[in-house]
Structure formats: C-alpha cells, structure tokens
Design a protein around this motif. Structure first.
Motif, PDB file in Angstrom:
ATOM      1  N   HIS A  53       1.011   2.408   3.932  1.00  0.00           N
ATOM      2  CA  HIS A  53       0.421   1.107   4.257  1.00  0.00           C
ATOM      3  C   HIS A  53      -0.705   0.737   3.298  1.00  0.00           C
ATOM      4  O   HIS A  53      -1.107  -0.426   3.227  1.00  0.00           O
ATOM      5  CB  HIS A  53      -0.154   1.132   5.681  1.00  0.00           C
ATOM      6  N   PRO A  55      -2.600  -0.595   0.308  1.00  0.00           N
ATOM      7  CA  PRO A  55      -2.128  -1.622  -0.638  1.00  0.00           C
ATOM      8  C   PRO A  55      -1.804  -1.093  -2.027  1.00  0.00           C
ATOM      9  O   PRO A  55      -0.800  -1.515  -2.629  1.00  0.00           O
ATOM     10  CB  PRO A  55      -3.296  -2.617  -0.675  1.00  0.00           C
ATOM     11  N   ILE A  58       1.568   0.587  -1.977  1.00  0.00           N
ATOM     12  CA  ILE A  58       2.633  -0.412  -1.963  1.00  0.00           C
ATOM     13  C   ILE A  58       2.891  -0.925  -3.380  1.00  0.00           C
ATOM     14  O   ILE A  58       4.046  -1.069  -3.805  1.00  0.00           O
ATOM     15  CB  ILE A  58       2.281  -1.562  -1.008  1.00  0.00           C
ATOM     16  N   GLU A  62       6.342  -0.691  -5.544  1.00  0.00           N
ATOM     17  CA  GLU A  62       6.965  -1.883  -6.140  1.00  0.00           C
ATOM     18  C   GLU A  62       7.140  -1.720  -7.648  1.00  0.00           C
ATOM     19  O   GLU A  62       8.162  -2.156  -8.209  1.00  0.00           O
ATOM     20  CB  GLU A  62       6.119  -3.117  -5.823  1.00  0.00           C
ATOM     21  N   GLN A 112       9.297  -4.110   2.076  1.00  0.00           N
ATOM     22  CA  GLN A 112       8.890  -5.395   2.617  1.00  0.00           C
ATOM     23  C   GLN A 112       8.375  -5.262   4.050  1.00  0.00           C
ATOM     24  O   GLN A 112       7.359  -5.856   4.409  1.00  0.00           O
ATOM     25  CB  GLN A 112      10.055  -6.389   2.569  1.00  0.00           C
ATOM     26  N   LYS A 115       5.011  -3.748   4.019  1.00  0.00           N
ATOM     27  CA  LYS A 115       4.000  -4.742   3.634  1.00  0.00           C
ATOM     28  C   LYS A 115       3.608  -5.599   4.840  1.00  0.00           C
ATOM     29  O   LYS A 115       2.426  -5.888   5.051  1.00  0.00           O
ATOM     30  CB  LYS A 115       4.524  -5.624   2.514  1.00  0.00           C
ATOM     31  N   SER A 118       1.442  -3.477   6.987  1.00  0.00           N
ATOM     32  CA  SER A 118       0.138  -3.311   6.360  1.00  0.00           C
ATOM     33  C   SER A 118      -0.733  -4.559   6.549  1.00  0.00           C
ATOM     34  O   SER A 118      -1.930  -4.456   6.838  1.00  0.00           O
ATOM     35  CB  SER A 118       0.303  -3.012   4.866  1.00  0.00           C
ATOM     36  N   ASN A 119      -0.135  -5.724   6.402  1.00  0.00           N
ATOM     37  CA  ASN A 119      -0.879  -6.973   6.598  1.00  0.00           C
ATOM     38  C   ASN A 119      -1.386  -7.088   8.037  1.00  0.00           C
ATOM     39  O   ASN A 119      -2.507  -7.527   8.281  1.00  0.00           O
ATOM     40  CB  ASN A 119      -0.001  -8.176   6.245  1.00  0.00           C
TER      41      ASN A 119
END
Length: 386
Positions: A53, A55, A58, A62, A112, A115, A118-119
C-alpha cells in the motif's frame, strides 16, 4: 492439480529510493530484491508481499510493469518469470472498544485495486508510507472495505503476545472483533502449529497458514505451505483457502513451536522459564512475565469431540537454524542444488554428502522433519537447536 511453495507474509524494509517502510525490516528488503531472492534462492512459487500500500512501492511495481518484468495475470496476481506475487498490506486495529492492537493481512488481485485500497487507507492512517500502521476504523469496517474490493482478509500471527487476536489475553473469541464470515484464513505464527490451534473450536472451519513474517531476505520461507492449485493465481489461492474444487493446502511447513520467540512463559526481566502460580521468578525474583503462546492456547482450548481433518504440519527446521551451517557452506549447497526448497525437499542424503561433510548432511536431513534437539524460546527470544 499442481503443488506450489507459498509464503504469504514478507515485509518490505525500504523502497527503491531508500525510504523506510517496515522500520525494523532490513534495508535490503526492497520489492525488487524480494522477488528475485524468493524465486532464485528460496525457490518459492507464490509470495505475498506485505506493505504494497506504500505509495513508493506502488510506483516501483508500476515501473516493473512498464519495463515488462512484471505481468498481471488474468486471474489475479503479478507474474515475475515464474514467481507469482500477491500484493498485500498488514495493518493494526485498535478501535474505541479496545479491540487491539491486532495485526491483520489484506490481499488484493492487482495493482489498481491496491492503489484504490491505498487511497482509502490514506484517509485513515497517520502515515501511509509505513508498514503495520494503526488504522482508525474498526475491524468490521476494515473487513467490509477489503470485501468491497474483492480482497482476502486474514488475521495475522493470531497467538503472538502484544499484537494479535488472542495474544493479549483480552479477547476470547474472534466474533468480538470480526465478522467470522469475512475471514479467509488464519495465520498461526512461529510459536504455534495446527495441533495447538485446533484446541480452539471456533477456528476449526478456517484454513491455517504458516508464513514467514520475514523482516530480512534470509527469513523468507522459514515457514510456508505447499498449495494445490491449477495455476498460481489470486483466484486459485482464494479457492485453496476455501478448499474448493480440489484446491487446498497440501502441507504446512513450519518451525517446531519451541523455536518460536514466544512459545514458553518466561520472566520479563531475565527470560528464565516462569511459573505464574509461583508469582515470582525462581531465577531473579522479578514478578512480571511474558505469557507464552502454549499457555495462552491452553487457556482458550476446550475439549472437542470432533477435530477437523487437516493437512500435515511438518516441523521443518530452516537451513539458517542448523548449527554450523554458515554462509560459505550454504552458498556451496545453493551453487550445487539451486534453491533452498530443493535442498529441503528433493536432494538425497548421498548427494548432500558429496557437497558438505557427513555430519552436516545428516543434520540437514534431520532438519527436514524436525528431528533435532531443541531449547524452547520465549519473551521475544528464539529457541535454539542443540
């Protein structure tokens, strides 16, 4: 059906830029280092990487996707040249009803969805960049969000003192904290095994997981399981946890619970074995103690007429615990036989003797089935192999 070596609890110590994620984790535990080590040296087929999670993690995933090193599988999971990664997050629950601190694992099928999670987490955590952070929602709210995102929810190392479902001595049933129907499995932790945990009737319906909770590359796969699935994907893992259509755990491989850091009750001050009925430590006279997992499970256990059918739990001792097996000998073994999984499962005694001294070869074979003399651990100190 195929068999896959699976370890679903590996921490990230640092991001690619060097930013701390799991502060107590090794600096070498970056996402890229983990996947290479798990595949090439440990010989695992499926791993769950906690702390995805964060950032910067992530972003690293990616970037690996963009370069083609990571590929998202159609049925979930990330493929790295034969290794499947299940992205996950470990969180700490401590709500207004004093449910906590309790650690839980949340897994998702793709980047995805991670993400999105995580948000959502960033509005409920003080620091989204760090591992095992306290989440300011209840256990039920967290479960609900994980299920909305079609994820997996697993209480972590459930008997470990201080930060687990049963370990603190406050909770006597998982229904006090969670919706039992939204739990996908139970992680046992290093100081317990299947036979101990099945004394607790409410756990009988769940699949047990034995994971490493690795805070360094060397600790990866100190506990793991072989999992029966058609292919190594997130959806197949979900089926294995529910024992659907022939999927399931074939065997758990874990430390003898005596080797765990919290197996026996010990004095808080000197770590001498402590008998709570005597009120004071026989060694130093201190009155406080750290209750061991064995004693805690004994408190929670009840007599059950019908025990569940379980896969075997094999008390396997990892290579790093074997006395005298240092980096040089271990490197020699890996050069000859490829991976730790091969050494622990496939290589014959005769072939081992060709590479290492007879005594060491015999110790490795004995370690496969836990047939070595042990001294129990407790109070945060590992047990030892004599």
């Amino acid at each position: 059906m195929n068999s896959y070596y699976t370890d679903l609890h590996i921490h990230i110590g640092r991001t690619k830029s060097g930013r701390a994620v799991k502060i107590t984790g090794a600096k070498s535990l970056t996402f890229s280092n983990i996947i290479a080590h798990a595949r090439d040296e440990k010989g695992l087929n499926i791993i769950g990487i906690i702390d995805c999670h964060s950032p910067e993690v992530i972003i690293e995933m990616e970037d690996l996707m963009e370069s083609g090193e990571l590929i998202e599988r159609t049925d979930g999971g990330l493929s790295f040249g034969g290794l499947t990664i299940i992205p996950g997050s470990e969180l700490e629950i401590y709500d207004e009803n004093c449910h906590g601190p309790i650690h839980v694992l949340c897994f998702f099928s793709n980047i995805q969805t991670m993400k999105e999670f995580s948000n959502w987490l960033s509005t409920h955590l003080k620091n989204i960049h760090l591992s095992s952070q306290r989440i300011y929602v209840s256990g039920l709210e967290l479960q609900r969000k994980v299920k909305e995102l079609n994820g997996l929810f697993i209480p972590a190392h459930v008997f470990t003192p201080f930060k687990s479902l049963y370990g603190r001595g406050v909770h006597y049933s998982l229904t006090e904290v969670f919706n039992p129907e939204w739990i996908d499995g139970i992680e046992l932790g290093l100081s317990s095994d299947t036979y101990m945990a099945d004394g607790i009737t409410e756990l009988h319906s769940y699949t047990y997981l034995s994971n490493s909770d690795a805070h360094s590359l060397g600790k990866i796969a100190r506990e793991y399981q072989t999992t029966a699935m058609k292919e190594p994907t997130f959806n197949e893992l979900r089926k294995a946890l529910t024992q659907e259509d022939g999927r399931g755990i074939l065997a758990n491989f874990g430390l003898d619970p005596m080797l765990g850091k919290y197996h026996q009750t010990v004095c808080e001050k000197c770590q001498f074995p402590f008998d709570p009925e005597k009120e004071k430590c026989e060694n130093c006279g201190h009155s406080k103690y750290v209750k061991g997992v064995a004693d805690r499970i004994s408190e929670l256990s009840s007599v059950s007429e019908k025990m569940p059918e379980r896969p075997p739990y094999i008390h396997q001792i990892p290579l790093e615990f074997i006395p005298g097996l240092g980096p040089k000998l271990k490197g020699k073994l890996l050069d000859h036989f490829g991976t730790e999984m091969a050494i622990l499962h496939e290589v014959s005694l005769d072939h081992l003797k060709e590479v290492v001294p007879m005594k060491m070869a015999e110790l490795i074979v004995a370690a496969r089935s836990g047939k070595l003399k042990l001294v129990a651990g407790g109070g945060g100190k590992y047990g030892k192999v004599l």
